[in-house]
Write a protein that holds these residues in place. Structure first.
Motif, PDB file in Angstrom:
ATOM      1  N   VAL A 184       3.222  -6.627  44.291  1.00  0.00           N
ATOM      2  CA  VAL A 184       2.645  -5.392  43.747  1.00  0.00           C
ATOM      3  C   VAL A 184       2.060  -5.684  42.377  1.00  0.00           C
ATOM      4  O   VAL A 184       2.753  -6.169  41.478  1.00  0.00           O
ATOM      5  CB  VAL A 184       3.700  -4.280  43.655  1.00  0.00           C
ATOM      6  N   VAL A 185       0.794  -5.358  42.199  1.00  0.00           N
ATOM      7  CA  VAL A 185       0.113  -5.586  40.925  1.00  0.00           C
ATOM      8  C   VAL A 185      -0.272  -4.234  40.335  1.00  0.00           C
ATOM      9  O   VAL A 185      -0.888  -3.402  41.005  1.00  0.00           O
ATOM     10  CB  VAL A 185      -1.155  -6.456  41.108  1.00  0.00           C
ATOM     11  N   VAL A 186       0.126  -4.016  39.091  1.00  0.00           N
ATOM     12  CA  VAL A 186      -0.197  -2.769  38.392  1.00  0.00           C
ATOM     13  C   VAL A 186      -1.300  -3.061  37.397  1.00  0.00           C
ATOM     14  O   VAL A 186      -1.145  -3.905  36.516  1.00  0.00           O
ATOM     15  CB  VAL A 186       1.045  -2.205  37.663  1.00  0.00           C
ATOM     16  N   GLU A 187      -2.415  -2.383  37.555  1.00  0.00           N
ATOM     17  CA  GLU A 187      -3.550  -2.595  36.657  1.00  0.00           C
ATOM     18  C   GLU A 187      -3.744  -1.368  35.786  1.00  0.00           C
ATOM     19  O   GLU A 187      -3.886  -0.252  36.288  1.00  0.00           O
ATOM     20  CB  GLU A 187      -4.825  -2.855  37.460  1.00  0.00           C
ATOM     21  N   GLY A 188      -3.727  -1.577  34.472  1.00  0.00           N
ATOM     22  CA  GLY A 188      -3.973  -0.487  33.536  1.00  0.00           C
ATOM     23  C   GLY A 188      -2.896   0.578  33.557  1.00  0.00           C
ATOM     24  O   GLY A 188      -3.119   1.698  33.120  1.00  0.00           O
ATOM     25  N   GLY A 189      -1.691   0.245  34.049  1.00  0.00           N
ATOM     26  CA  GLY A 189      -0.597   1.204  34.043  1.00  0.00           C
ATOM     27  C   GLY A 189      -0.741   2.319  35.058  1.00  0.00           C
ATOM     28  O   GLY A 189      -0.040   3.320  34.984  1.00  0.00           O
ATOM     29  N   ARG A 190      -1.635   2.179  36.026  1.00  0.00           N
ATOM     30  CA  ARG A 190      -1.872   3.244  37.009  1.00  0.00           C
ATOM     31  C   ARG A 190      -1.706   2.707  38.431  1.00  0.00           C
ATOM     32  O   ARG A 190      -2.077   1.590  38.732  1.00  0.00           O
ATOM     33  CB  ARG A 190      -3.284   3.822  36.850  1.00  0.00           C
ATOM     34  N   VAL A 191      -1.163   3.564  39.285  1.00  0.00           N
ATOM     35  CA  VAL A 191      -0.985   3.218  40.689  1.00  0.00           C
ATOM     36  C   VAL A 191      -1.348   4.438  41.522  1.00  0.00           C
ATOM     37  O   VAL A 191      -0.937   5.556  41.196  1.00  0.00           O
ATOM     38  CB  VAL A 191       0.476   2.807  40.997  1.00  0.00           C
ATOM     39  N   SER A 192      -2.091   4.251  42.580  1.00  0.00           N
ATOM     40  CA  SER A 192      -2.403   5.339  43.499  1.00  0.00           C
ATOM     41  C   SER A 192      -1.223   5.545  44.431  1.00  0.00           C
ATOM     42  O   SER A 192      -0.818   4.631  45.151  1.00  0.00           O
ATOM     43  CB  SER A 192      -3.655   5.010  44.316  1.00  0.00           C
ATOM     44  N   ALA A 193      -0.651   6.753  44.428  1.00  0.00           N
ATOM     45  CA  ALA A 193       0.503   7.034  45.277  1.00  0.00           C
ATOM     46  C   ALA A 193       0.143   6.912  46.753  1.00  0.00           C
ATOM     47  O   ALA A 193       0.929   6.390  47.552  1.00  0.00           O
ATOM     48  CB  ALA A 193       1.042   8.431  44.975  1.00  0.00           C
ATOM     49  N   THR A 194      -1.036   7.376  47.136  1.00  0.00           N
ATOM     50  CA  THR A 194      -1.454   7.289  48.535  1.00  0.00           C
ATOM     51  C   THR A 194      -1.580   5.842  48.969  1.00  0.00           C
ATOM     52  O   THR A 194      -1.088   5.441  50.040  1.00  0.00           O
ATOM     53  CB  THR A 194      -2.789   8.021  48.742  1.00  0.00           C
ATOM     54  N   ALA A 195      -2.226   5.032  48.134  1.00  0.00           N
ATOM     55  CA  ALA A 195      -2.371   3.610  48.454  1.00  0.00           C
ATOM     56  C   ALA A 195      -1.010   2.931  48.501  1.00  0.00           C
ATOM     57  O   ALA A 195      -0.771   2.044  49.341  1.00  0.00           O
ATOM     58  CB  ALA A 195      -3.270   2.929  47.421  1.00  0.00           C
ATOM     59  N   LEU A 196      -0.101   3.364  47.629  1.00  0.00           N
ATOM     60  CA  LEU A 196       1.225   2.777  47.598  1.00  0.00           C
ATOM     61  C   LEU A 196       1.975   3.053  48.899  1.00  0.00           C
ATOM     62  O   LEU A 196       2.546   2.146  49.515  1.00  0.00           O
ATOM     63  CB  LEU A 196       2.002   3.337  46.405  1.00  0.00           C
ATOM     64  N   HIS A 197       1.959   4.299  49.350  1.00  0.00           N
ATOM     65  CA  HIS A 197       2.637   4.640  50.605  1.00  0.00           C
ATOM     66  C   HIS A 197       2.023   3.881  51.786  1.00  0.00           C
ATOM     67  O   HIS A 197       2.738   3.470  52.696  1.00  0.00           O
ATOM     68  CB  HIS A 197       2.574   6.147  50.851  1.00  0.00           C
TER      69      HIS A 197
END
Length: 371
Positions: free
Chosen positions: A193-206
């Motif tokens: 898992v790579v976090v870019e700019g401190g943001r993560v898409s919840a939909t993409a994560l699920h």
């Protein structure tokens, strides 16, 4: 005496304000502009700050003097605290920020854009419906990982159509995917898992994570050479992403209680400590309770049987000085079931009952009063 809200009107019940404690008019004006640009309600107050106000604010902005006072008043460390000053910060300003656990020291008005971004990025969980439960063992082998998994599986069952995100915050725990029996299912684990700019898409994560039941995504640590410890910043990003999307986020926290645990405790609505009903286990849990309380006042205990010495759940809760969330009877053949295909909850099992009890505390709003 407390000053009135900047808006002159009560805050809507589902919107958490930005708390500001500022003595200089120039700083106040700058923070007001930033809050307006971020579309956030500003709650300007004078010292001392009540604990409830401190805990419930979406973000907090303090001048150095206020930061020192809040630290000396033993207000708990939390996320989303900024210290602002009108000139280049010196040693005294940085010491004040460190004492209160601030994320940064900003110089206003030059750093107004950074303050706007910080305030705008703090979503209102109440409006989104997201919440965070941290689960940690009071001693080794307490069963915290199993309870965390049970809570995550129970959440969507209580609220059809909702989702849960089970996050592994114990890099040395062997992986929650193994406990749930989904280790062979495709999907990302922490090392990938790579976090870019401190943001993560919840939909993409699920979409990217393995599933462990309807609406339950699992972000597990790896094993062996692929164990990979996530950073505190990545952990915060994952938790906030889930909350922003309205998820129930359940974090299984290791007993190392380092930076990773601190990041979880700072964001948790409720910290659940699991303790076997034994005197030595309760004694060991005292240190865990003390450490958690430096970061979060909302702490309760789940006491797990059997109780060979006859200790009751309320006895252990009184010893630890925290509320009892549930007393869990021994669950027959649980260890064998975990070895053969992973955790599967039976509707009326002791583990299921404990998970429901913890979620009832959270859903009733009592978590904000657990102290």
């Amino acid at each position: 005496m407390e000053t009135p809200h900047a808006s002159g009107a009560p805050h809507p019940s589902n919107v958490r304000p930005v708390l500001a404690v500022l003595a200089e008019d120039g700083l106040s004006l700058s923070v007001r502009r930033a809050a307006a640009a971020a579309d956030r309600t500003l709650d300007e107050r004078v010292l001392p700050i009540p604990r409830q106000v401190w805990d419930s604010a979406a973000s907090i902005v303090l001048d150095p003097a206020a930061a020192r006072t809040c630290a000396s008043d033993a207000l708990p460390r939390r996320s989303a605290v900024q210290v602002v000053c009108s000139g280049p910060p010196g040693l005294a300003e940085w010491q004040a920020a460190a004492a209160v656990g601030a994320e940064s020291v900003l110089v206003l008005p030059a750093d107004e854009p950074a303050l706007v971004e910080s305030l705008a990025n703090r979503r209102d969980r109440a409006a989104a419906g997201g919440s965070v439960i941290a689960v940690v063992g009071g001693c080794g082998g307490a069963g915290a990982s199993t309870l965390a998994a049970a809570i995550a599986l129970t959440g969507p069952a209580r609220r059809p159509g909702s989702r849960a995100l089970l996050v592994d915050a114990d890099p040395h725990g062997g992986g929650l995917d193994l406990l749930l029996g989904v280790e062979d299912r495709p999907g990302l684990r922490w090392p990938a898992v790579v976090v870019e700019g401190g943001r993560v898409s919840a939909t993409a994560l699920h979409d990217a994570l393995p599933r462990a039941g309807a609406g339950v995504a699992v972000l597990s640590c790896g094993r062996g050479a692929d164990a990979g410890e996530p950073s505190a910043a990545a952990m915060r990003a994952m938790i906030e992403s889930g909350c922003d999307a309205g998820d129930l986020v359940v974090c299984d926290v290791g007993r190392g209680l380092g930076d990773l645990a601190t990041a979880v405790f700072d964001l948790a609505d409720l910290v659940t400590i699991v303790v076997p009903a034994q005197l030595r286990s309760a004694a060991a849990a005292e240190a865990v309770v003390a450490a958690v309380r430096t970061r979060n006042p909302n702490v309760g205990v789940v006491v797990r049987g059997p109780a060979p010495g006859g200790l009751r759940g309320r006895d252990i809760a009184e010893l630890l000085g925290i509320p009892a969330l549930a007393a869990m009877r021994p669950q027959p053949r649980l260890s064998a079931a975990l070895e053969r295909g992973g955790l599967r909850l039976r509707r009326r099992s002791p583990l299921s009952a404990a998970a429901h009890a913890v979620l009832e505390v959270l859903e009733s709003g009592a978590a904000g009063r657990v102290a």
